[in-house]
Design a protein around this motif. Structure first.
Motif, PDB file in Angstrom:
ATOM      1  N   TRP A  29       0.829  -1.202   0.000  1.00 29.44           N
ATOM      2  CA  TRP A  29       0.000   0.000   0.000  1.00 29.44           C
ATOM      3  C   TRP A  29       0.867   1.257   0.000  1.00 29.44           C
ATOM      4  O   TRP A  29       0.515   2.262  -0.609  1.00 29.44           O
ATOM      5  CB  TRP A  29      -0.915  -0.022   1.220  1.00 29.44           C
ATOM      6  CG  TRP A  29      -1.964   1.053   1.199  1.00 29.44           C
ATOM      7  CD1 TRP A  29      -1.859   2.302   1.728  1.00 29.44           C
ATOM      8  CD2 TRP A  29      -3.242   0.971   0.618  1.00 29.44           C
ATOM      9  NE1 TRP A  29      -3.002   3.001   1.515  1.00 29.44           N
ATOM     10  CE2 TRP A  29      -3.881   2.204   0.831  1.00 29.44           C
ATOM     11  CE3 TRP A  29      -3.922  -0.037  -0.069  1.00 29.44           C
ATOM     12  CZ2 TRP A  29      -5.161   2.467   0.380  1.00 29.44           C
ATOM     13  CZ3 TRP A  29      -5.200   0.241  -0.504  1.00 29.44           C
ATOM     14  CH2 TRP A  29      -5.805   1.469  -0.285  1.00 29.44           C
ATOM     15  N   LYS A  30       2.013   1.187   0.657  1.00 30.00           N
ATOM     16  CA  LYS A  30       2.951   2.314   0.716  1.00 30.00           C
ATOM     17  C   LYS A  30       3.887   2.333  -0.497  1.00 30.00           C
ATOM     18  O   LYS A  30       4.856   3.081  -0.515  1.00 30.00           O
ATOM     19  CB  LYS A  30       3.793   2.251   1.998  1.00 30.00           C
ATOM     20  CG  LYS A  30       2.997   2.327   3.263  1.00 30.00           C
ATOM     21  CD  LYS A  30       2.476   3.710   3.474  1.00 30.00           C
ATOM     22  CE  LYS A  30       1.762   3.758   4.815  1.00 30.00           C
ATOM     23  NZ  LYS A  30       1.171   5.043   5.054  1.00 30.00           N
ATOM     24  N   ASN A  31       3.609   1.498  -1.487  1.00 30.38           N
ATOM     25  CA  ASN A  31       4.371   1.412  -2.732  1.00 30.38           C
ATOM     26  C   ASN A  31       5.814   0.951  -2.497  1.00 30.38           C
ATOM     27  O   ASN A  31       6.740   1.406  -3.156  1.00 30.38           O
ATOM     28  CB  ASN A  31       4.349   2.744  -3.487  1.00 30.38           C
ATOM     29  CG  ASN A  31       4.573   2.546  -4.970  1.00 30.38           C
ATOM     30  OD1 ASN A  31       4.403   1.446  -5.477  1.00 30.38           O
ATOM     31  ND2 ASN A  31       4.960   3.599  -5.654  1.00 30.38           N
ATOM     32  N   LYS A  32       5.991   0.034  -1.565  1.00 31.94           N
ATOM     33  CA  LYS A  32       7.296  -0.575  -1.304  1.00 31.94           C
ATOM     34  C   LYS A  32       7.219  -2.047  -1.719  1.00 31.94           C
ATOM     35  O   LYS A  32       7.195  -2.949  -0.898  1.00 31.94           O
ATOM     36  CB  LYS A  32       7.657  -0.443   0.171  1.00 31.94           C
ATOM     37  CG  LYS A  32       7.788   0.992   0.627  1.00 31.94           C
ATOM     38  CD  LYS A  32       8.109   1.066   2.092  1.00 31.94           C
ATOM     39  CE  LYS A  32       8.215   2.521   2.515  1.00 31.94           C
ATOM     40  NZ  LYS A  32       8.494   2.652   3.937  1.00 31.94           N
ATOM     41  N   MET A  33       7.171  -2.252  -3.017  1.00 31.87           N
ATOM     42  CA  MET A  33       6.934  -3.594  -3.536  1.00 31.87           C
ATOM     43  C   MET A  33       8.091  -4.548  -3.264  1.00 31.87           C
ATOM     44  O   MET A  33       7.870  -5.737  -3.081  1.00 31.87           O
ATOM     45  CB  MET A  33       6.647  -3.540  -5.045  1.00 31.87           C
ATOM     46  CG  MET A  33       5.327  -2.862  -5.373  1.00 31.87           C
ATOM     47  SD  MET A  33       3.934  -3.505  -4.426  1.00 31.87           S
ATOM     48  CE  MET A  33       3.874  -5.170  -4.983  1.00 31.87           C
ATOM     49  N   ASP A  34       9.324  -4.031  -3.246  1.00 28.21           N
ATOM     50  CA  ASP A  34      10.443  -4.929  -2.951  1.00 28.21           C
ATOM     51  C   ASP A  34      10.334  -5.490  -1.541  1.00 28.21           C
ATOM     52  O   ASP A  34      10.579  -6.663  -1.304  1.00 28.21           O
ATOM     53  CB  ASP A  34      11.770  -4.220  -3.161  1.00 28.21           C
ATOM     54  CG  ASP A  34      11.892  -2.936  -2.339  1.00 28.21           C
ATOM     55  OD1 ASP A  34      10.855  -2.381  -1.923  1.00 28.21           O
ATOM     56  OD2 ASP A  34      13.034  -2.496  -2.123  1.00 28.21           O
ATOM     57  N   LEU A  35       9.915  -4.662  -0.601  1.00 29.50           N
ATOM     58  CA  LEU A  35       9.711  -5.126   0.768  1.00 29.50           C
ATOM     59  C   LEU A  35       8.541  -6.101   0.850  1.00 29.50           C
ATOM     60  O   LEU A  35       8.624  -7.140   1.507  1.00 29.50           O
ATOM     61  CB  LEU A  35       9.472  -3.936   1.699  1.00 29.50           C
ATOM     62  CG  LEU A  35       9.158  -4.261   3.158  1.00 29.50           C
ATOM     63  CD1 LEU A  35      10.326  -5.011   3.793  1.00 29.50           C
ATOM     64  CD2 LEU A  35       8.837  -2.986   3.922  1.00 29.50           C
ATOM     65  N   SER A  36       7.468  -5.800   0.151  1.00 30.13           N
ATOM     66  CA  SER A  36       6.283  -6.659   0.168  1.00 30.13           C
ATOM     67  C   SER A  36       6.583  -8.047  -0.399  1.00 30.13           C
ATOM     68  O   SER A  36       6.219  -9.068   0.199  1.00 30.13           O
ATOM     69  CB  SER A  36       5.156  -5.992  -0.629  1.00 30.13           C
ATOM     70  OG  SER A  36       4.005  -6.781  -0.618  1.00 30.13           O
ATOM     71  N   LEU A  37       7.259  -8.086  -1.530  1.00 32.09           N
ATOM     72  CA  LEU A  37       7.614  -9.382  -2.126  1.00 32.09           C
ATOM     73  C   LEU A  37       8.639 -10.120  -1.273  1.00 32.09           C
ATOM     74  O   LEU A  37       8.607 -11.345  -1.175  1.00 32.09           O
ATOM     75  CB  LEU A  37       8.142  -9.195  -3.544  1.00 32.09           C
ATOM     76  CG  LEU A  37       7.093  -8.824  -4.585  1.00 32.09           C
ATOM     77  CD1 LEU A  37       7.756  -8.499  -5.908  1.00 32.09           C
ATOM     78  CD2 LEU A  37       6.082  -9.931  -4.750  1.00 32.09           C
ATOM     79  N   GLY A  38       9.540  -9.373  -0.646  1.00 36.97           N
ATOM     80  CA  GLY A  38      10.512  -9.997   0.244  1.00 36.97           C
ATOM     81  C   GLY A  38       9.854 -10.640   1.450  1.00 36.97           C
ATOM     82  O   GLY A  38      10.242 -11.731   1.879  1.00 36.97           O
ATOM     83  N   ALA A  89       7.282 -12.002  -9.845  1.00 42.81           N
ATOM     84  CA  ALA A  89       8.367 -11.234  -9.223  1.00 42.81           C
ATOM     85  C   ALA A  89       9.576 -11.074 -10.134  1.00 42.81           C
ATOM     86  O   ALA A  89      10.433 -10.241  -9.860  1.00 42.81           O
ATOM     87  CB  ALA A  89       8.795 -11.915  -7.929  1.00 42.81           C
ATOM     88  N   GLY A  90       9.657 -11.827 -11.194  1.00 42.73           N
ATOM     89  CA  GLY A  90      10.851 -11.832 -12.030  1.00 42.73           C
ATOM     90  C   GLY A  90      11.121 -10.544 -12.770  1.00 42.73           C
ATOM     91  O   GLY A  90      12.271 -10.199 -13.019  1.00 42.73           O
ATOM     92  N   ASP A  91      10.091  -9.792 -13.114  1.00 41.27           N
ATOM     93  CA  ASP A  91      10.320  -8.576 -13.890  1.00 41.27           C
ATOM     94  C   ASP A  91      10.600  -7.351 -13.023  1.00 41.27           C
ATOM     95  O   ASP A  91      10.935  -6.288 -13.532  1.00 41.27           O
ATOM     96  CB  ASP A  91       9.147  -8.299 -14.824  1.00 41.27           C
ATOM     97  CG  ASP A  91       7.835  -8.076 -14.096  1.00 41.27           C
ATOM     98  OD1 ASP A  91       7.817  -8.167 -12.857  1.00 41.27           O
ATOM     99  OD2 ASP A  91       6.822  -7.816 -14.780  1.00 41.27           O
ATOM    100  N   GLY A  92      10.452  -7.487 -11.723  1.00 37.74           N
ATOM    101  CA  GLY A  92      10.747  -6.376 -10.819  1.00 37.74           C
ATOM    102  C   GLY A  92       9.663  -5.329 -10.756  1.00 37.74           C
ATOM    103  O   GLY A  92       9.848  -4.297 -10.127  1.00 37.74           O
ATOM    104  N   GLU A  93       8.545  -5.554 -11.406  1.00 40.42           N
ATOM    105  CA  GLU A  93       7.422  -4.621 -11.391  1.00 40.42           C
ATOM    106  C   GLU A  93       6.174  -5.350 -10.934  1.00 40.42           C
ATOM    107  O   GLU A  93       6.106  -6.577 -10.967  1.00 40.42           O
ATOM    108  CB  GLU A  93       7.189  -4.043 -12.786  1.00 40.42           C
ATOM    109  CG  GLU A  93       8.347  -3.226 -13.317  1.00 40.42           C
ATOM    110  CD  GLU A  93       8.077  -2.707 -14.720  1.00 40.42           C
ATOM    111  OE1 GLU A  93       7.047  -3.074 -15.308  1.00 40.42           O
ATOM    112  OE2 GLU A  93       8.903  -1.937 -15.223  1.00 40.42           O
ATOM    113  N   SER A  94       5.187  -4.579 -10.530  1.00 42.07           N
ATOM    114  CA  SER A  94       3.936  -5.177 -10.084  1.00 42.07           C
ATOM    115  C   SER A  94       2.802  -4.206 -10.344  1.00 42.07           C
ATOM    116  O   SER A  94       2.998  -2.993 -10.419  1.00 42.07           O
ATOM    117  CB  SER A  94       4.005  -5.514  -8.596  1.00 42.07           C
ATOM    118  OG  SER A  94       2.813  -6.104  -8.187  1.00 42.07           O
ATOM    119  N   ASN A  95       1.600  -4.736 -10.487  1.00 43.43           N
ATOM    120  CA  ASN A  95       0.403  -3.908 -10.601  1.00 43.43           C
ATOM    121  C   ASN A  95      -0.753  -4.655  -9.962  1.00 43.43           C
ATOM    122  O   ASN A  95      -0.618  -5.795  -9.519  1.00 43.43           O
ATOM    123  CB  ASN A  95       0.123  -3.523 -12.056  1.00 43.43           C
ATOM    124  CG  ASN A  95      -0.051  -4.732 -12.953  1.00 43.43           C
ATOM    125  OD1 ASN A  95      -0.659  -5.719 -12.571  1.00 43.43           O
ATOM    126  ND2 ASN A  95       0.510  -4.665 -14.149  1.00 43.43           N
TER     127      ASN A  95
END
Length: 122
Positions: A29-38, A89-95
């Protein structure tokens, strides 16, 4: 009325990781996708590499030995989950659509385990 496999794979996994799920959602929600996926990947690794072997070893102390013998639907769902996570997760982006797809896969696997018959007693 639920089978043991459904409770173990779906209900316990969802309830047992509720704090980690909420933290991952908050990070997304805070747009920290690397943390979320981690958080999501780390939680899965924690269960697979630590909790499961500890439970199997502890089962001998309680007099009800468990094994790490998995059925074909369990192995297929694990392989499917790993493959789909690597694709997401492989492309480093999310939506949002990828999130909906992950939830849909979880629901499909949940329906599979809900209707999976209980194994026959030996």
């Amino acid at each position: 009325g639920l089978t043991e496999i459904f409770v173990g794979v779906i209900v316990i996994a969802f309830v047992g990781n509720a704090a980690e799920h909420s933290t991952a959602v908050w990070a997304a929600w805070k747009n920290k996708m690397d943390l979320s996926l981690g958080i999501a990947a780390g939680s899965s690794l924690q269960i697979a590499l630590f909790v499961t072997p500890v439970l199997v070893l502890a089962s001998y102390a309680f007099g009800t030995p468990m094994t790490l013998e998995f059925s074909l639907p369990e192995i297929a769902s694990i392989a499917l989950a790993i493959w789909i996570f690597s694709q997401i997760a492989g492309d480093g982006e999310s939506n949002w659509l990828e999130g909906v797809q992950l939830i849909a896969v979880y629901v499909i696997i949940g329906v599979l385990f809900f209707f999976l018959p209980a194994p026959a007693a030996p």
